[in-house]
Scaffold this active site. Sequence first.
Site, short mmCIF file in Angstrom:
data_model
loop_
_atom_site.label_atom_id
_atom_site.label_comp_id
_atom_site.label_asym_id
_atom_site.label_seq_id
_atom_site.Cartn_x
_atom_site.Cartn_y
_atom_site.Cartn_z
N LYS A 184 0.85 -1.11 0.12
CA LYS A 184 -0.09 0.04 -0.10
C LYS A 184 1.01 1.13 -0.03
CE LYS A 184 -3.47 2.93 1.09
NZ LYS A 184 -2.77 4.09 1.70
N SER A 242 2.58 6.46 12.01
CA SER A 242 1.91 6.85 13.48
C SER A 242 1.47 5.79 14.30
CB SER A 242 0.81 7.80 13.07
OG SER A 242 -0.33 7.27 12.64
N GLY A 245 -2.15 5.05 13.41
CA GLY A 245 -2.11 4.17 12.34
C GLY A 245 -1.88 2.86 12.57
N GLY A 246 -0.68 2.78 13.36
CA GLY A 246 -0.43 1.28 13.72
C GLY A 246 -1.25 0.42 14.47
N GLU A 265 6.09 0.01 13.29
CA GLU A 265 7.09 0.86 13.94
C GLU A 265 6.29 2.25 14.29
OE1 GLU A 265 10.27 4.12 13.10
OE2 GLU A 265 10.74 2.24 12.21
N CYS A 302 12.31 8.91 12.93
CA CYS A 302 11.82 7.98 13.85
C CYS A 302 12.96 7.85 14.96
CB CYS A 302 11.37 6.61 13.75
SG CYS A 302 12.65 5.76 12.35
#
Length: 525
Positions: A184, A242, A245-246, A265, A302
């Site tokens: 994606k 984020s 999202g994770g 992550e 990150c």
Amino acid sequence: MTLTGTLLIGQTSVTGTQAPLHAIDPASGQALQPPYPGASAAQVAQACALAESAFDALRETSLEQRAHLLEAIAEQIEALGDALIERAVAESGLPQARIQGERARTCGQLRLFARVVRAGEWLDVRIDPAQPERQPLPRPDLRQRQIALGPVAVFGASNFPLAFSVAGGDTASALAAGCPVVVKAHSAHPGTSELVGQAVARAVQGCGLPEGVFSLLYGVGNEVGIALVGDPRIKAVGFTGSRSGGLALCQAAQARPEPIPVYAEMSSINPVFLFQAALQARSESLAQGFVASLTQGAGQFCTNPGLVVARQGPALQRFVDAAGEQLGKAAAQTMLTPGIASAYQHGIEALAAHARATTAASGQPTQSANQGQAQLFVTDAQAFLADKALQAEVFGAASLVVACASDAQMKAVAEHLEGQLTATLHLDDADFDAARALLPTLERKAGRLLVNGWPTGVEVCDAMVHGGPFPATSDARTTSVGTAAILRFLRPVCYQDFPDTLLPQALKLGNPLRLRRLLDGKREG
């Protein structure tokens, strides 16, 4: 190469049927062509079905065939030349040299995994030969190897349009393990993703592999991602992004009739601990290194050093003053997307408005839309321990200094921290005892510990760990960078009393692959 704005389902370019997305040049705010219509549920299902159909063929390719695929992908990416660099610069706002370096890293890690595949140690072959005379019960012949999990969904990251994207570390390690990949693409850089996706497809075709080995999808919002994770043919997920999202993907994966692992992550503020002797001896040079790390890439790493912990006093004040002087010279930088720039602004405004945090320094003012102004804040340990909001990640060039009254208070701050990707210790010889007392806590809190360095910059090698306890990642047992990343997409299978002719090559009596195997408790070779 002309961009088409199409999905890539196996070897076929297909126009999506859902709402289109446009890349935005963050430096100008202008939309880039072409539009990228999103995939429908049926198109997601088609890509997953192709991946499933390719799985058995891919996972049983020879080690040489699979290594060749990874090398061919690297060659095809390099063959894109300046077109790839120019599009990635336009979509990310990152400088040309950064994108060139990231392309080199992407191709380097593909070739690194080719070396890993050829060596075959990831198969972790274990053989316990039959002992028919053993008493009181005979032992059967038992042989174990690792096999691929199945098709993997990979989500491109916003801050690395190449190295953590379509052909980045998650894709490279999944393909190395023998897993087909459905990517994606991140909505911030669809054109870059299309160029790389077409390169991967050409490599797959050139290696004579089934078309379902790789597909590339686009989509606005979370519908495509949730559909992808929910498809029963997908067996694992790789994600960088984020925390929200994770977690959404983790929840979707766990809600399936067959839950699957999500290797996400997500969030880390990467604390830096300045010990007293080091701070006394070199506060100004520490400040210089800190600001360089903090502002690198507009702070959009990150591993950005978002927290500094040290004993209060004149040495820490010298550090803050020197860092403020350096930060005042730092030009505002264009951030990756309008959304990231907006979120950064909200984050620094929240810290500036906090009753127990003080703005210590600011970078140069912004000159255009989507730029981020670097910021440094100061608080004390009591305030930090009392309010968990002070350890919220601000994605960008912002950091918080926590002044502690004692080494014991520094340890209390460390214990209070959430899981992290990194923790850094700056120390001199006289600080060893204080550091030794803190290390057990930091080992529990972080995946990578550094001494007298800065956390930005992640080496792609055998020993690297880019992971950590939640919320740094969703699974602290793994890494998304380095050769151990392949282990995420494998599972063990044991073969009992198989005739040699039916055994996979890795387990045959004659060891035709020349692997280092664990034979009856002893390592061969």
